[in-house]
Design a protein around this motif. Sequence first.
Motif, PDB file in Angstrom:
ATOM      1  N   GLY A 220       0.818  -1.211   0.000  1.00 31.80           N
ATOM      2  CA  GLY A 220       0.000   0.000   0.000  1.00 31.80           C
ATOM      3  C   GLY A 220       0.846   1.253   0.000  1.00 31.80           C
ATOM      4  O   GLY A 220       0.523   2.238  -0.673  1.00 31.80           O
ATOM      5  N   ASP A 221       1.939   1.232   0.728  1.00 30.13           N
ATOM      6  CA  ASP A 221       2.856   2.371   0.746  1.00 30.13           C
ATOM      7  C   ASP A 221       3.427   2.632  -0.650  1.00 30.13           C
ATOM      8  O   ASP A 221       3.792   3.759  -0.970  1.00 30.13           O
ATOM      9  CB  ASP A 221       4.020   2.123   1.716  1.00 30.13           C
ATOM     10  N   GLN A 222       3.512   1.587  -1.460  1.00 29.36           N
ATOM     11  CA  GLN A 222       4.045   1.710  -2.813  1.00 29.36           C
ATOM     12  C   GLN A 222       2.963   2.026  -3.847  1.00 29.36           C
ATOM     13  O   GLN A 222       3.217   2.000  -5.044  1.00 29.36           O
ATOM     14  CB  GLN A 222       4.793   0.432  -3.206  1.00 29.36           C
ATOM     15  N   GLY A 223       1.742   2.305  -3.376  1.00 29.49           N
ATOM     16  CA  GLY A 223       0.681   2.762  -4.265  1.00 29.49           C
ATOM     17  C   GLY A 223      -0.394   1.753  -4.595  1.00 29.49           C
ATOM     18  O   GLY A 223      -1.376   2.091  -5.261  1.00 29.49           O
ATOM     19  N   ALA A 224      -0.246   0.495  -4.170  1.00 29.00           N
ATOM     20  CA  ALA A 224      -1.275  -0.502  -4.455  1.00 29.00           C
ATOM     21  C   ALA A 224      -2.556  -0.180  -3.690  1.00 29.00           C
ATOM     22  O   ALA A 224      -2.516   0.391  -2.598  1.00 29.00           O
ATOM     23  CB  ALA A 224      -0.788  -1.905  -4.071  1.00 29.00           C
ATOM     24  N   GLU A 225      -3.687  -0.551  -4.282  1.00 29.90           N
ATOM     25  CA  GLU A 225      -4.967  -0.459  -3.586  1.00 29.90           C
ATOM     26  C   GLU A 225      -5.080  -1.741  -2.764  1.00 29.90           C
ATOM     27  O   GLU A 225      -5.170  -2.831  -3.328  1.00 29.90           O
ATOM     28  CB  GLU A 225      -6.124  -0.375  -4.581  1.00 29.90           C
ATOM     29  N   VAL A 226      -5.044  -1.621  -1.448  1.00 32.67           N
ATOM     30  CA  VAL A 226      -5.103  -2.800  -0.578  1.00 32.67           C
ATOM     31  C   VAL A 226      -6.450  -2.815   0.138  1.00 32.67           C
ATOM     32  O   VAL A 226      -6.822  -1.847   0.789  1.00 32.67           O
ATOM     33  CB  VAL A 226      -3.951  -2.805   0.454  1.00 32.67           C
ATOM     34  N   ILE A 227      -7.156  -3.934  -0.016  1.00 35.03           N
ATOM     35  CA  ILE A 227      -8.430  -4.126   0.668  1.00 35.03           C
ATOM     36  C   ILE A 227      -8.252  -5.276   1.642  1.00 35.03           C
ATOM     37  O   ILE A 227      -7.995  -6.410   1.237  1.00 35.03           O
ATOM     38  CB  ILE A 227      -9.571  -4.424  -0.323  1.00 35.03           C
ATOM     39  N   LYS A 228      -8.356  -4.985   2.920  1.00 36.38           N
ATOM     40  CA  LYS A 228      -8.200  -5.992   3.971  1.00 36.38           C
ATOM     41  C   LYS A 228      -9.551  -6.676   4.167  1.00 36.38           C
ATOM     42  O   LYS A 228     -10.548  -6.023   4.461  1.00 36.38           O
ATOM     43  CB  LYS A 228      -7.735  -5.334   5.266  1.00 36.38           C
TER      44      LYS A 228
END
Length: 106
Positions: A37-45
Amino acid sequence: MAETRELATTATGPLAGIRILDLTSVVFGSYATQILGDQGAEVIKIEDPGSGRGDGGDIMRWAGHVPQGAPRDLGPIFLTINRNKRSVVVDMKDPATKPLMEALIR
């Protein structure tokens, strides 16, 4: 005098445009997806409603001392390792959630 800058309204970084479904819990997996996420990915937990603590979700929600007035399910460790993410509670044992998971994967 310091220059004022606006925050980005869309993800930036080398992983912008990539979606990650985070099915992990506790620390190591959440930390790894936090880096994505820090690298720009959309992260959905994706959190389990039957975790056995509180109202469900990752058990790390309740670890650590929560500051006075803060929601009890947002402990400091959870907040640290889950920044740059959105989350949803999904009972993946329930067949009715299959269309939701398929939509998230698409």
